[in-house]
Design a protein around this motif. Structure first.
Motif, mmCIF file in Angstrom:
data_model
loop_
_atom_site.group_PDB
_atom_site.id
_atom_site.type_symbol
_atom_site.label_atom_id
_atom_site.label_comp_id
_atom_site.label_asym_id
_atom_site.label_seq_id
_atom_site.Cartn_x
_atom_site.Cartn_y
_atom_site.Cartn_z
ATOM 1 N N UNK A 1 0.817 -1.216 0.000
ATOM 2 C CA UNK A 1 0.000 0.000 0.000
ATOM 3 C C UNK A 1 0.851 1.268 0.000
ATOM 4 N N UNK A 2 2.163 1.127 0.209
ATOM 5 C CA UNK A 2 3.069 2.275 0.146
ATOM 6 C C UNK A 2 3.676 2.459 -1.245
ATOM 7 N N UNK A 3 3.402 1.542 -2.159
ATOM 8 C CA UNK A 3 3.944 1.668 -3.517
ATOM 9 C C UNK A 3 3.337 2.895 -4.187
ATOM 10 N N UNK A 4 4.134 3.623 -4.971
ATOM 11 C CA UNK A 4 3.595 4.803 -5.655
ATOM 12 C C UNK A 4 2.566 4.409 -6.716
ATOM 13 N N UNK A 5 1.541 5.216 -6.855
ATOM 14 C CA UNK A 5 0.487 4.951 -7.832
ATOM 15 C C UNK A 5 1.035 4.775 -9.247
ATOM 16 N N UNK A 6 2.003 5.595 -9.702
ATOM 17 C CA UNK A 6 2.517 5.383 -11.065
ATOM 18 C C UNK A 6 3.112 3.979 -11.284
ATOM 19 N N UNK A 7 3.686 3.400 -10.248
ATOM 20 C CA UNK A 7 4.223 2.033 -10.345
ATOM 21 C C UNK A 7 3.079 1.036 -10.535
ATOM 22 N N UNK A 8 1.991 1.238 -9.809
ATOM 23 C CA UNK A 8 0.835 0.354 -9.951
ATOM 24 C C UNK A 8 0.167 0.542 -11.311
ATOM 25 N N UNK A 9 0.151 1.770 -11.804
ATOM 26 C CA UNK A 9 -0.395 2.040 -13.138
ATOM 27 C C UNK A 9 0.459 1.315 -14.179
ATOM 28 N N UNK A 10 1.774 1.322 -13.994
ATOM 29 C CA UNK A 10 2.680 0.610 -14.895
ATOM 30 C C UNK A 10 2.345 -0.885 -14.902
ATOM 31 N N UNK A 11 2.151 -1.464 -13.727
ATOM 32 C CA UNK A 11 1.781 -2.882 -13.643
ATOM 33 C C UNK A 11 0.461 -3.141 -14.357
ATOM 34 N N UNK A 12 -0.494 -2.249 -14.157
ATOM 35 C CA UNK A 12 -1.789 -2.432 -14.813
ATOM 36 C C UNK A 12 -1.608 -2.476 -16.334
ATOM 37 N N UNK A 13 -0.783 -1.589 -16.862
ATOM 38 C CA UNK A 13 -0.540 -1.560 -18.297
ATOM 39 C C UNK A 13 0.231 -2.767 -18.794
ATOM 40 N N UNK A 14 1.188 -3.219 -18.010
ATOM 41 C CA UNK A 14 2.042 -4.355 -18.372
ATOM 42 C C UNK A 14 1.330 -5.676 -18.120
ATOM 43 N N UNK A 15 0.494 -5.681 -17.098
ATOM 44 C CA UNK A 15 -0.171 -6.904 -16.668
ATOM 45 C C UNK A 15 0.288 -7.262 -15.271
ATOM 46 N N UNK A 16 -0.662 -7.400 -14.368
ATOM 47 C CA UNK A 16 -0.311 -7.786 -13.003
ATOM 48 C C UNK A 16 0.218 -9.211 -13.012
ATOM 49 N N UNK A 17 1.172 -9.519 -12.135
ATOM 50 C CA UNK A 17 1.689 -10.886 -12.080
ATOM 51 C C UNK A 17 0.597 -11.858 -11.629
ATOM 52 N N UNK A 18 0.770 -13.137 -11.940
ATOM 53 C CA UNK A 18 -0.226 -14.128 -11.524
ATOM 54 C C UNK A 18 -0.165 -14.370 -10.009
ATOM 55 N N UNK A 19 -1.201 -14.993 -9.505
ATOM 56 C CA UNK A 19 -1.211 -15.425 -8.114
ATOM 57 C C UNK A 19 -1.545 -14.339 -7.115
ATOM 58 N N UNK A 20 -1.165 -14.611 -5.866
ATOM 59 C CA UNK A 20 -1.505 -13.738 -4.737
ATOM 60 C C UNK A 20 -0.931 -12.334 -4.900
ATOM 61 N N UNK A 21 0.311 -12.229 -5.366
ATOM 62 C CA UNK A 21 0.915 -10.915 -5.539
ATOM 63 C C UNK A 21 0.102 -10.075 -6.519
ATOM 64 N N UNK A 22 -0.266 -10.651 -7.644
ATOM 65 C CA UNK A 22 -1.047 -9.926 -8.636
ATOM 66 C C UNK A 22 -2.396 -9.490 -8.102
ATOM 67 N N UNK A 23 -3.069 -10.389 -7.390
ATOM 68 C CA UNK A 23 -4.366 -10.029 -6.802
ATOM 69 C C UNK A 23 -4.187 -8.889 -5.800
ATOM 70 N N UNK A 24 -3.162 -8.990 -4.955
ATOM 71 C CA UNK A 24 -2.935 -7.948 -3.956
ATOM 72 C C UNK A 24 -2.590 -6.611 -4.612
ATOM 73 N N UNK A 25 -1.788 -6.634 -5.666
ATOM 74 C CA UNK A 25 -1.469 -5.390 -6.364
ATOM 75 C C UNK A 25 -2.719 -4.771 -6.983
ATOM 76 N N UNK A 26 -3.604 -5.604 -7.517
ATOM 77 C CA UNK A 26 -4.857 -5.102 -8.088
ATOM 78 C C UNK A 26 -5.734 -4.462 -7.022
ATOM 79 N N UNK A 27 -5.815 -5.106 -5.867
ATOM 80 C CA UNK A 27 -6.619 -4.562 -4.765
ATOM 81 C C UNK A 27 -6.049 -3.218 -4.320
#
Length: 81
Positions: free
Chosen positions: A30-56
């Motif tokens: 939850x401390x990750x910068x929003x632009x980093x999360x936007x980058x993941x959204x564009x690239x594709x969130x990783x599979x599994x728990x990490x990806x789900x948590x990043x999406x949340x």
């Protein structure tokens, strides 16, 4: 993409979840910068728990709710560090 609402247990776990790799390794999700999360959204969130948590976290940050995770973390400290 899983759009289900996270459970209480998942939110407590998410409040303590740390980024396991990369530039922000060790930082709470939850401390990750929003632009980093936007980058993941564009690239594709990783599979599994990490990806789900990043999406949340991304959804929470978009809606100004990441402070809720900080409060959960204080209210429910991790028992086993």
């Amino acid at each position: 993409m899983d759009h289900s609402t996270p459970s209480r247990k998942e939110l407590i776990e998410l409040a303590h979840y740390r980024m396991p790799f990369g530039k922000y390794k060790g930082r709470l999700l939850y401390e990750l910068p929003l632009p980093y999360l936007v980058w993941f959204r564009g690239k594709g969130f990783p599979p599994g728990k990490l990806g789900r948590n990043l999406q949340i976290v991304f959804g929470m940050k978009e809606n100004g709710l990441e402070g809720m995770l900080a409060r959960i973390r204080k209210e429910f400290p991790r028992q086993n560090p």
